[in-house]
Design an enzyme around this catalytic site. Structure first.
Site, PDB file in Angstrom:
ATOM      1  N   PRO A 194      14.808  -0.740   5.805  1.00  0.00           N
ATOM      2  CA  PRO A 194      14.939  -0.866   3.959  1.00  0.00           C
ATOM      3  C   PRO A 194      16.792  -2.190   4.651  1.00  0.00           C
ATOM      4  O   PRO A 194      17.206  -2.485   3.273  1.00  0.00           O
ATOM      5  CB  PRO A 194      16.111   0.254   4.238  1.00  0.00           C
ATOM      6  CG  PRO A 194      15.566   1.186   4.936  1.00  0.00           C
ATOM      7  CD  PRO A 194      15.329   0.456   5.888  1.00  0.00           C
ATOM      8  N   GLU A 243      16.310   8.910   9.146  1.00  0.00           N
ATOM      9  CA  GLU A 243      17.444   8.415   8.345  1.00  0.00           C
ATOM     10  C   GLU A 243      17.417   6.477   9.507  1.00  0.00           C
ATOM     11  O   GLU A 243      18.017   5.509   9.140  1.00  0.00           O
ATOM     12  CB  GLU A 243      18.701   8.529   8.908  1.00  0.00           C
ATOM     13  CG  GLU A 243      19.332   9.549   8.429  1.00  0.00           C
ATOM     14  CD  GLU A 243      18.466   9.529   6.754  1.00  0.00           C
ATOM     15  OE1 GLU A 243      19.546   8.617   6.306  1.00  0.00           O
ATOM     16  OE2 GLU A 243      18.213   9.883   5.608  1.00  0.00           O
ATOM     17  N   ARG A 275      -5.127 -10.975   2.598  1.00  0.00           N
ATOM     18  CA  ARG A 275      -5.938 -11.552   1.212  1.00  0.00           C
ATOM     19  C   ARG A 275      -5.755 -13.192   1.594  1.00  0.00           C
ATOM     20  O   ARG A 275      -6.627 -13.917   1.169  1.00  0.00           O
ATOM     21  CB  ARG A 275      -5.630 -11.544   0.012  1.00  0.00           C
ATOM     22  CG  ARG A 275      -4.296 -11.136  -0.236  1.00  0.00           C
ATOM     23  CD  ARG A 275      -3.964 -10.590  -2.034  1.00  0.00           C
ATOM     24  NE  ARG A 275      -5.011 -11.764  -3.163  1.00  0.00           N
ATOM     25  CZ  ARG A 275      -3.863 -12.378  -3.470  1.00  0.00           C
ATOM     26  NH1 ARG A 275      -3.299 -12.695  -2.855  1.00  0.00           N
ATOM     27  NH2 ARG A 275      -4.751 -13.002  -4.023  1.00  0.00           N
ATOM     28  N   ASP A 310      -2.898 -18.048  -7.453  1.00  0.00           N
ATOM     29  CA  ASP A 310      -1.652 -16.577  -7.393  1.00  0.00           C
ATOM     30  C   ASP A 310      -0.810 -16.613  -8.635  1.00  0.00           C
ATOM     31  O   ASP A 310       0.274 -18.156  -8.265  1.00  0.00           O
ATOM     32  CB  ASP A 310      -1.836 -15.526  -6.944  1.00  0.00           C
ATOM     33  CG  ASP A 310      -3.061 -14.933  -6.742  1.00  0.00           C
ATOM     34  OD1 ASP A 310      -3.815 -14.283  -7.627  1.00  0.00           O
ATOM     35  OD2 ASP A 310      -3.219 -14.724  -4.889  1.00  0.00           O
TER      36      ASP A 310
END
Ligand code: 9D3
Length: 237
Positions: free
Chosen positions: A88, A115, A153, A168
């Site tokens: 994170p 955690e 991709r 894209d």
């Protein structure tokens, strides 16, 4: 590209390798995936991979020694790989980072649970920490899949036509124009006439305008970061 995943849940990846474009990439040898179960490198009868945090606090921390042993096993199989930690606290993943990772020959993804991961493992062995966005997951596995999916991709030969990777959304800083297929009338809604006209010049112009207007409506933040030509400003007015 060799891709090695360090995880406590290798089973999560089996269906991922086994479907759609990712499966085709694996079958076509464009993607060479491998998972390493971190628990297989933990010691003792209970094969413990986590422990309580020094200094107290809630939650558990991933021990550095099983992670390091698992990483050694991974590096032996994919020499020269870049080691990425899903976290994170990481650099926010985006299409530019996907393009840069797609140029590498081998990547190792370390998926954390609990955690967090003992900082000494990160300091010594991790080349970069990556987050997939500002929300809280239960572990790094989905993040690793997101990144492998976006990177795979972009590997030459993985997509049917290489154009679709280039045109894209985000490649030119706009969202895509609206897509339509048959039937020509659905629930009283007609496909825009210009798309049925066969006039390719008019279709290209409609799509360029549509992409611009949709960006203003759906992702105004993208327009702030993008230079707009005089013509584009006129369309948006
Ligand atoms: C309450 C403090 N939390 C930090 C935000 C602790 C914490 C929550 C969730 C620590 C690790 C995790 C598990 N998340 C990931 O491993 C993760 C993640 C994410 O939660 N969000 C976005 N990207 C990623 S990549 C890996």
């Amino acid at each position: 590209m060799k891709v090695c995943i360090l995880t406590l849940f290798p089973e999560l990846f089996a269906p991922f390798w086994d479907h759609g474009i990712i499966r085709r990439a694996v079958q076509g040898k464009k993607l060479d995936p491998l998972t390493v179960n971190i628990r297989d490198h933990a010691k003792g009868r209970h094969r413990v991979t986590d422990d309580r945090p020094y200094g107290g606090g809630c939650g558990m921390v991933m021990k550095p020694d099983p992670l390091t042993a698992a990483l050694s096993a991974a590096r032996a199989q994919v020499p020269g790989a870049t080691t990425l930690l899903l976290s994170p606290q990481g650099r926010p993943f985006d299409q530019a980072l996907a393009r840069s990772l797609a140029e590498r020959d081998a990547l190792i993804f370390v998926c954390g649970r609990y955690e967090g991961v003992d900082e000494r493992f990160i300091d010594r062995y991790v080349d970069a920490e990556i987050s997939i966005g500002d929300f809280v997951l239960t572990g790094g596995e989905l993040g690793a899949m997101v990144i492998v999916d976006a990177v795979a991709r972009l590997i030459p030969g993985v997509l049917g036509n290489q154009d679709s990777a280039e045109s894209d959304t985000f490649s030119d800083g706009l969202v895509e124009y609206a897509h339509y297929t048959r039937p020509p009338v659905f629930d009283d809604q007609r496909v825009p006439d210009v798309l049925l006209s066969g006039n390719h010049h008019a279709i290209d112009r409609w799509r360029a305008e549509n992409a611009l207007i949709r960006t203003l409506l759906k992702r105004p933040d993208l327009l702030e970061q993008r230079h707009l030509s005089a013509e584009e400003r006129e369309i948006l007015k």
